[in-house]
Structures are given as C-alpha cells and as structure tokens.
Design a protein around this motif. Structure first.
Motif, PDB file in Angstrom:
ATOM      1  N   PHE A 101       0.896  -1.258   0.161  1.00  0.00           N
ATOM      2  CA  PHE A 101      -0.014  -0.128   0.106  1.00  0.00           C
ATOM      3  C   PHE A 101       0.996   1.266  -0.050  1.00  0.00           C
ATOM      4  O   PHE A 101       1.932   1.301   0.521  1.00  0.00           O
ATOM      5  CB  PHE A 101      -0.907   0.165   1.111  1.00  0.00           C
ATOM      6  CG  PHE A 101      -1.948  -1.151   1.263  1.00  0.00           C
ATOM      7  CD1 PHE A 101      -3.020  -0.960   0.389  1.00  0.00           C
ATOM      8  CD2 PHE A 101      -1.667  -2.334   2.130  1.00  0.00           C
ATOM      9  CE1 PHE A 101      -4.036  -1.972   0.380  1.00  0.00           C
ATOM     10  CE2 PHE A 101      -2.620  -3.264   1.954  1.00  0.00           C
ATOM     11  CZ  PHE A 101      -3.707  -3.120   1.292  1.00  0.00           C
ATOM     12  N   VAL A 102       0.285   2.300  -0.640  1.00  0.00           N
ATOM     13  CA  VAL A 102       0.838   3.568  -0.558  1.00  0.00           C
ATOM     14  C   VAL A 102       0.058   4.424   0.432  1.00  0.00           C
ATOM     15  O   VAL A 102      -0.985   4.553   0.279  1.00  0.00           O
ATOM     16  CB  VAL A 102       0.969   4.410  -1.947  1.00  0.00           C
ATOM     17  CG1 VAL A 102       1.596   5.811  -1.723  1.00  0.00           C
ATOM     18  CG2 VAL A 102       1.643   3.495  -2.905  1.00  0.00           C
ATOM     19  N   ARG A 103       0.670   4.704   1.466  1.00  0.00           N
ATOM     20  CA  ARG A 103      -0.146   5.285   2.599  1.00  0.00           C
ATOM     21  C   ARG A 103       0.179   6.800   2.676  1.00  0.00           C
ATOM     22  O   ARG A 103       1.525   7.218   2.760  1.00  0.00           O
ATOM     23  CB  ARG A 103       0.050   4.855   3.927  1.00  0.00           C
ATOM     24  CG  ARG A 103       0.011   3.352   4.058  1.00  0.00           C
ATOM     25  CD  ARG A 103       0.404   2.559   5.291  1.00  0.00           C
ATOM     26  NE  ARG A 103       0.132   1.149   5.343  1.00  0.00           N
ATOM     27  CZ  ARG A 103       1.056   0.346   5.068  1.00  0.00           C
ATOM     28  NH1 ARG A 103       1.737   0.517   4.159  1.00  0.00           N
ATOM     29  NH2 ARG A 103       0.691  -1.134   5.017  1.00  0.00           N
ATOM     30  N   THR A 104      -0.769   7.693   2.632  1.00  0.00           N
ATOM     31  CA  THR A 104      -0.538   9.147   3.042  1.00  0.00           C
ATOM     32  C   THR A 104      -1.499   9.468   4.109  1.00  0.00           C
ATOM     33  O   THR A 104      -2.527   8.473   4.464  1.00  0.00           O
ATOM     34  CB  THR A 104      -0.853  10.053   1.854  1.00  0.00           C
ATOM     35  OG1 THR A 104      -2.263   9.971   1.606  1.00  0.00           O
ATOM     36  CG2 THR A 104      -0.217   9.360   0.603  1.00  0.00           C
ATOM     37  N   SER A 105      -1.605  10.731   4.778  1.00  0.00           N
ATOM     38  CA  SER A 105      -2.457  11.069   5.651  1.00  0.00           C
ATOM     39  C   SER A 105      -4.021  11.209   5.287  1.00  0.00           C
ATOM     40  O   SER A 105      -4.896  11.132   6.219  1.00  0.00           O
ATOM     41  CB  SER A 105      -2.068  12.496   6.248  1.00  0.00           C
ATOM     42  OG  SER A 105      -2.095  13.499   5.127  1.00  0.00           O
ATOM     43  N   ARG A 106      -4.018  11.076   4.039  1.00  0.00           N
ATOM     44  CA  ARG A 106      -5.698  11.262   3.365  1.00  0.00           C
ATOM     45  C   ARG A 106      -5.873  10.088   2.555  1.00  0.00           C
ATOM     46  O   ARG A 106      -7.189  10.003   2.248  1.00  0.00           O
ATOM     47  CB  ARG A 106      -5.724  12.286   2.547  1.00  0.00           C
ATOM     48  CG  ARG A 106      -5.331  13.891   3.428  1.00  0.00           C
ATOM     49  CD  ARG A 106      -5.460  15.244   2.376  1.00  0.00           C
ATOM     50  NE  ARG A 106      -5.335  16.357   3.164  1.00  0.00           N
ATOM     51  CZ  ARG A 106      -5.468  17.488   2.418  1.00  0.00           C
ATOM     52  NH1 ARG A 106      -5.628  17.438   1.140  1.00  0.00           N
ATOM     53  NH2 ARG A 106      -5.376  18.568   3.280  1.00  0.00           N
ATOM     54  N   SER A 107      -5.165   8.996   2.282  1.00  0.00           N
ATOM     55  CA  SER A 107      -5.768   8.219   1.443  1.00  0.00           C
ATOM     56  C   SER A 107      -4.897   7.020   1.453  1.00  0.00           C
ATOM     57  O   SER A 107      -3.740   7.000   1.976  1.00  0.00           O
ATOM     58  CB  SER A 107      -5.512   8.458  -0.066  1.00  0.00           C
ATOM     59  OG  SER A 107      -4.287   8.912  -0.515  1.00  0.00           O
ATOM     60  N   VAL A 108      -5.208   5.746   0.813  1.00  0.00           N
ATOM     61  CA  VAL A 108      -4.615   4.465   0.673  1.00  0.00           C
ATOM     62  C   VAL A 108      -4.757   3.959  -0.447  1.00  0.00           C
ATOM     63  O   VAL A 108      -5.846   4.102  -0.846  1.00  0.00           O
ATOM     64  CB  VAL A 108      -5.249   3.641   2.060  1.00  0.00           C
ATOM     65  CG1 VAL A 108      -4.475   2.232   1.600  1.00  0.00           C
ATOM     66  CG2 VAL A 108      -4.959   3.979   3.325  1.00  0.00           C
ATOM     67  N   GLY A 109      -3.477   3.659  -1.310  1.00  0.00           N
ATOM     68  CA  GLY A 109      -3.439   3.210  -2.523  1.00  0.00           C
ATOM     69  C   GLY A 109      -2.788   2.052  -2.447  1.00  0.00           C
ATOM     70  O   GLY A 109      -2.047   1.708  -1.861  1.00  0.00           O
ATOM     71  N   LEU A 110      -2.903   1.179  -3.418  1.00  0.00           N
ATOM     72  CA  LEU A 110      -2.372  -0.067  -3.994  1.00  0.00           C
ATOM     73  C   LEU A 110      -0.836   0.303  -4.656  1.00  0.00           C
ATOM     74  O   LEU A 110      -1.042   1.083  -5.576  1.00  0.00           O
ATOM     75  CB  LEU A 110      -3.285  -1.035  -4.704  1.00  0.00           C
ATOM     76  CG  LEU A 110      -4.201  -1.733  -3.920  1.00  0.00           C
ATOM     77  CD1 LEU A 110      -5.015  -2.608  -4.940  1.00  0.00           C
ATOM     78  CD2 LEU A 110      -3.443  -2.930  -2.783  1.00  0.00           C
TER      79      LEU A 110
END
Length: 298
Positions: free
Chosen positions: A52-61
């Motif tokens: 996962f690519v994690r940011t403070s606002r979103s999660v992506g694959l």
C-alpha cells in the motif's frame, strides 16, 4: 506461498485493498484498527515489498499490491470452494454411489426412489447395476456396490436389510387356461401343471418362497423351463410352456396371452429389501437409505 503467510493475512489484505481505508476494513473484519495495521505490515515484511501507498489522506495499492489482490482473491475463493466441497461430501451430497438392484424392483416403487434421490442429491453420480439378488449381495460383499435392492434376500449377518415394499404373489396362467376366467384361484389348481420358473442361483430364498406356497397343498411344482427375467417367463407362459407363480408387480408387463390371478388362502408375500454393509456409516449411503425407507410411506 511463504510458510509464515496465513490465510488470515490474505483476508486482511483483501479487505483493506477493497476498502482502501483501514478503519472501514477493520469494521468489516470486526477487528480493531491497530492490530489490522500490524498484520498488514507483517505481510509486507514477509513478502519483502510494500503493498500500500499510505498518506495522511488516502490509501492506495502499489503495483505489487494490485498483483497480490487478484491472486489473494483467487486463493481465498478456491479455499472456500474446497471447504464447501468437503462439507458437501461429509453430508453425502456429492460423490459416486453404486447401487445394485433386481430387475423386478423396477416394477415396484424403485423408480420413484431413484427419482427422489436424484432430485434431492443431483450432484451425486448414481451408478446403477442390474443383477439378481445373489449378484447384488456378492457386489456388496466384495465392495463393488455401496447399497443394494434385493428381492427376498437370504439371511446374511454382514448386511443391514430392511423391507421397503411388500406384495402378494399371483398365479400366471395362459389366457386359454381352464381357470383363466376366475377372479382368484387356489394354489391347488396348479398341482399337475408344468412350471416356468427362474433359476435357484438367482437367490435361494426368493426361489423357495413361492414353491413353499404349493408345498402347503402337498405338492412341489415340476419346473420344465427356466428363464432369468420375468418378461421372458410371462411370454413362455403365454406360449403354452406352463404356468408360474410371480410377484404381483408382473401384472404391469403382462401381455394379453396371459392372466395374473390372485392366490386364495395364502398370506405369503414377496419383499423388496434395501441392503447395505453392517458398519457402513458413510453419509452418502445413509442418505440413500433414508430416502428408500421413506418410500414405505408412499
């Protein structure tokens, strides 16, 4: 799959990948969010790649995450199918069932039993084997048959046997016989008649039962011709080779050149029986036995 990766890791990953939100995924899994996050990090460590690519606002694959999602779904789907299949086998709902049966049983309730079983368990491959009672018993004993339908089977301590259908005997006479126009006859009338009959090798008890009716009147029939199927016996009687005593079900295949008359003053009946090996508790056999026994209520 790495030996440390468990199915739960894949379930957790799929939930997060589909929700793209750890909080919603945790709710879906009935888990607290921190343990879920820890398990996802553990999976990434085991794989050696971020999923996962994690940011403070979103999660992506990640690319690796997208690849794993397809494979994880397939693994979980296959595991569930295997579990469902195993449960179905345990319930006797799938597999192959080899049933031996006597041909005359098809003139009674046996077709309805087969129809009910096939309707209830359509995924079971029902393999049917026609034989004589002696042949069905032999198949049960050597393991080639799972259950059998007998007619007046001999006593066998290795088999569970239960009657599922009973019927009286009838006299089978040529249509031109002197007693053919009567509504019923006494077995005494058959004393001096030649008999067309089936061989003793088909089953000793089935062979002797009708003859015993005659013996109560002081005579044993003189068998002049043997045949292995009731249709053949009826045709030979119609052709003038003799008379016979048969289970009442043969009326359904009788041609105009014979008559089938009830026998007076006898309570002897012929039994169609379900048989299976003592100690065989497989669900697939028990389900068939249950339906066969229920046919007695019809």
């Amino acid at each position: 799959m790495d030996r440390d990766i468990e199915l739960r890791h894949l379930r957790y990953f799929v939930a997060v990948a589909e929700e793209l939100h750890f909080g919603r995924a945790a709710q879906r899994l009935n888990l607290a969010q921190p343990p879920l996050s820890q398990q996802i990090r553990k999976l990434e460590e085991l794989l050696g790649y971020a999923l996962f690519v994690r940011t403070s606002r979103s999660v992506g694959l990640t690319v690796a995450g997208e690849a794993l999602l397809q494979r994880a779904r397939r693994v979980l789907r296959n595991v569930q199918r295997d579990i469902d299949e195993t449960r179905s086998i345990g319930r006797g709902e799938v597999g192959s069932l080899h049933i031996g049966f006597v041909g005359s049983g098809m003139l009674t309730t046996l077709p309805a039993i087969f129809r009910s079983y096939h309707k209830a368990y359509p995924r079971v491959h029902l393999q049917l084997h026609e034989s004589f009672t002696s042949g069905v018993v032999e198949g049960l004993e050597n393991g080639t048959l799972d259950a059998g339908i007998l007619r007046d089977g001999d006593v066998n301590e290795g088999l569970n046997v239960t009657t599922i259908y009973s019927e009286p005997y009838v006299a089978v006479l040529p249509a031109g016989h002197r007693a053919a126009k009567q509504k019923s006859i006494s077995p005494e009338i058959l004393r001096d008649e030649p008999f067309v009959y089936y061989p003793r090798t088909s089953g000793a008890r089935a062979f002797e039962k009708p003859l015993a009716i005659c013996e109560t009147y002081g005579f044993r029939p003189r068998i002049v011709q043997e045949a292995t199927h009731w249709l053949t016996i009826l045709r030979l009687v119609g052709a003038g080779f003799g008379v016979s005593i048969a289970p009442a079900c043969v009326r359904s295949i009788a041609s105009p050149d014979v008559v089938c008359l009830p026998l007076r003053d006898t309570k002897t009946v012929s039994n169609i029986e379900l048989a299976w090996l003592v100690g065989d508790s497989r669900p697939i056999v028990e389900r068939f036995a249950q339906i066969a026994k229920e046919s007695r209520k019809l």
